[in-house]
Design an enzyme around this catalytic site. Structure first.
Site, PDB file in Angstrom:
ATOM      1  N   SER A  83       0.860  -1.190   0.000  1.00  0.00           N
ATOM      2  CA  SER A  83       0.000   0.000   0.000  1.00  0.00           C
ATOM      3  C   SER A  83       0.892   1.234   0.000  1.00  0.00           C
ATOM      4  O   SER A  83       2.047   1.171   0.438  1.00  0.00           O
ATOM      5  CB  SER A  83      -0.854   0.015   1.274  1.00  0.00           C
ATOM      6  OG  SER A  83      -1.393   1.312   1.510  1.00  0.00           O
TER       7      SER A  83
ATOM      8  N   TYR B 295      -2.406  -1.032  10.313  1.00  0.00           N
ATOM      9  CA  TYR B 295      -2.311  -1.190   8.860  1.00  0.00           C
ATOM     10  C   TYR B 295      -0.989  -0.621   8.336  1.00  0.00           C
ATOM     11  O   TYR B 295      -0.266  -1.269   7.576  1.00  0.00           O
ATOM     12  CB  TYR B 295      -3.507  -0.483   8.210  1.00  0.00           C
ATOM     13  CG  TYR B 295      -3.642  -0.709   6.724  1.00  0.00           C
ATOM     14  CD1 TYR B 295      -4.231  -1.869   6.234  1.00  0.00           C
ATOM     15  CD2 TYR B 295      -3.200   0.246   5.809  1.00  0.00           C
ATOM     16  CE1 TYR B 295      -4.368  -2.071   4.862  1.00  0.00           C
ATOM     17  CE2 TYR B 295      -3.333   0.051   4.442  1.00  0.00           C
ATOM     18  CZ  TYR B 295      -3.926  -1.104   3.975  1.00  0.00           C
ATOM     19  OH  TYR B 295      -4.057  -1.297   2.621  1.00  0.00           O
TER      20      TYR B 295
HETATM   21  C1  BGC Z   1      -6.165   1.571   1.787  1.00  0.00           C
HETATM   22  C2  BGC Z   1      -7.308   2.458   1.373  1.00  0.00           C
HETATM   23  C3  BGC Z   1      -6.872   3.908   1.281  1.00  0.00           C
HETATM   24  C4  BGC Z   1      -5.621   4.032   0.443  1.00  0.00           C
HETATM   25  C5  BGC Z   1      -5.086   5.443   0.401  1.00  0.00           C
HETATM   26  C6  BGC Z   1      -4.994   1.810   0.879  1.00  0.00           C
HETATM   27  O1  BGC Z   1      -3.948   1.010   1.268  1.00  0.00           O
HETATM   28  O2  BGC Z   1      -6.572   0.217   1.713  1.00  0.00           O
HETATM   29  O3  BGC Z   1      -8.357   2.314   2.289  1.00  0.00           O
HETATM   30  O4  BGC Z   1      -7.897   4.681   0.701  1.00  0.00           O
HETATM   31  O5  BGC Z   1      -4.632   3.167   0.937  1.00  0.00           O
HETATM   32  O6  BGC Z   1      -5.065   6.040   1.669  1.00  0.00           O
END
Ligand code: BGC
Length: 260
Positions: free
Chosen positions: A145, A158
């Site tokens: 991400s 996360y």
């Molecule tokens: C997340 C999303 C988020 C995006 C940008 C991703 O890794 O799963 O929920 O909108 O990052 O912030």
């Protein structure tokens, strides 16, 4: 299309929705044989298998919690049973639930770390063991991400998991490079997927996220899948240990856009 992907066996975790499902779709078009791992979406996964088979492709659906060692071993075993070997392993499964950090229950922390980070370790380890045993120049792709580099309030678990994926990817890429095993990550930004459905259905939140994207729009899962197909193919033969941002420029410090 990447000709060398034809008949390659690919395991994709969390493959029954969002980015995972888009990667299945793309790699099925490339004529890969696909192991569709699902956790909750059994029916969807079975339907995906049917659709692929109707188009003369090949796929199986296999249940598994990626944070569970036994399930990961079973996923590999089922792939080998069905197709004889595995060439490409894509760690895609992930989840997130927001909590201010001082209120975050340990269970929420553990659950996200278990799926998003331990799951990547278990998947990569299983793939590495198979590649080494079969002397295969295999390929591992981790779906990370933008939050492997962007801090994200209320998503400490996360962001920590994705930051972990970044160094896990780089470390094992270095460790197995001499065997010709390539290991990379893709770091998607804001993508239209079920994980974000509620947030992006609210026009205010959607606008605010779009404001963070220099390209001005929320990406599609297919735009991520295209990069996965390229990384999986031999066109990316000299690419290892890198993380490719697929984020419309979100990681480019967008607040600086009109400054200077
Ligand atoms: C997340 C999303 C988020 C995006 C940008 C991703 O890794 O799963 O929920 O909108 O990052 O912030």
């Amino acid at each position: 299309m990447y000709k060398d992907l034809k008949d390659k066996v690919v395991v994709i975790t969390g493959a029954a929705s969002g980015i995972g499902a888009a990667i299945v779709d793309r790699l099925a078009k490339e004529k890969c044989k696909i192991v569709i791992n699902y956790f909750k979406e059994k029916k969807v996964a079975e339907e995906m298998v049917k659709i692929i088979k109707n188009k003369k492709g090949d796929a199986i659906a296999v249940y598994g919690d990626v944070g569970n060692e036994k399930d990961i071993k079973n996923l590999m075993a089922e792939g080998i049973k069905a197709f004889g070997e595995v060439d490409i392993w894509i760690n895609n499964a992930g989840h997130e639930t927001p909590y201010p950090t001082h209120e975050m229950p340990l269970e929420a922390w553990e659950s996200v770390i278990n799926t998003n980070l331990t799951g990547v370790f278990l998947g990569a380890r299983e793939a590495l063991r198979h590649f080494i045993e079969t002397n295969k120049k295999g390929n591992i792709i981790n779906i990370s991400s933008v939050h492997e580099v962007i801090p994200w309030p209320r998503f400490a678990h996360y962001a920590a998991s994705k930051g972990g994926v970044k160094l896990l990817t780089q470390t094992i890429a270095m460790e197995y490079a001499e065997k010709g095993i390539r290991i990379n990550s893709i770091a998607p930004g804001a993508i239209d997927t079920p994980i974000n459905a509620d947030k992006f259905a609210d026009p205010e939140q959607r606008d605010s996220v779009e404001g963070l994207i220099p390209m001005g729009y929320i990406g599609s899962a297919h735009e991520v899948a295209n990069v996965a197909a390229w990384l999986a193919s031999s066109e990316a033969s000299y690419v290892t240990g890198t993380s490719i941002m697929v984020d419309g420029g979100m990681t480019l410090y967008p607040s600086f856009k009109d400054n200077g």
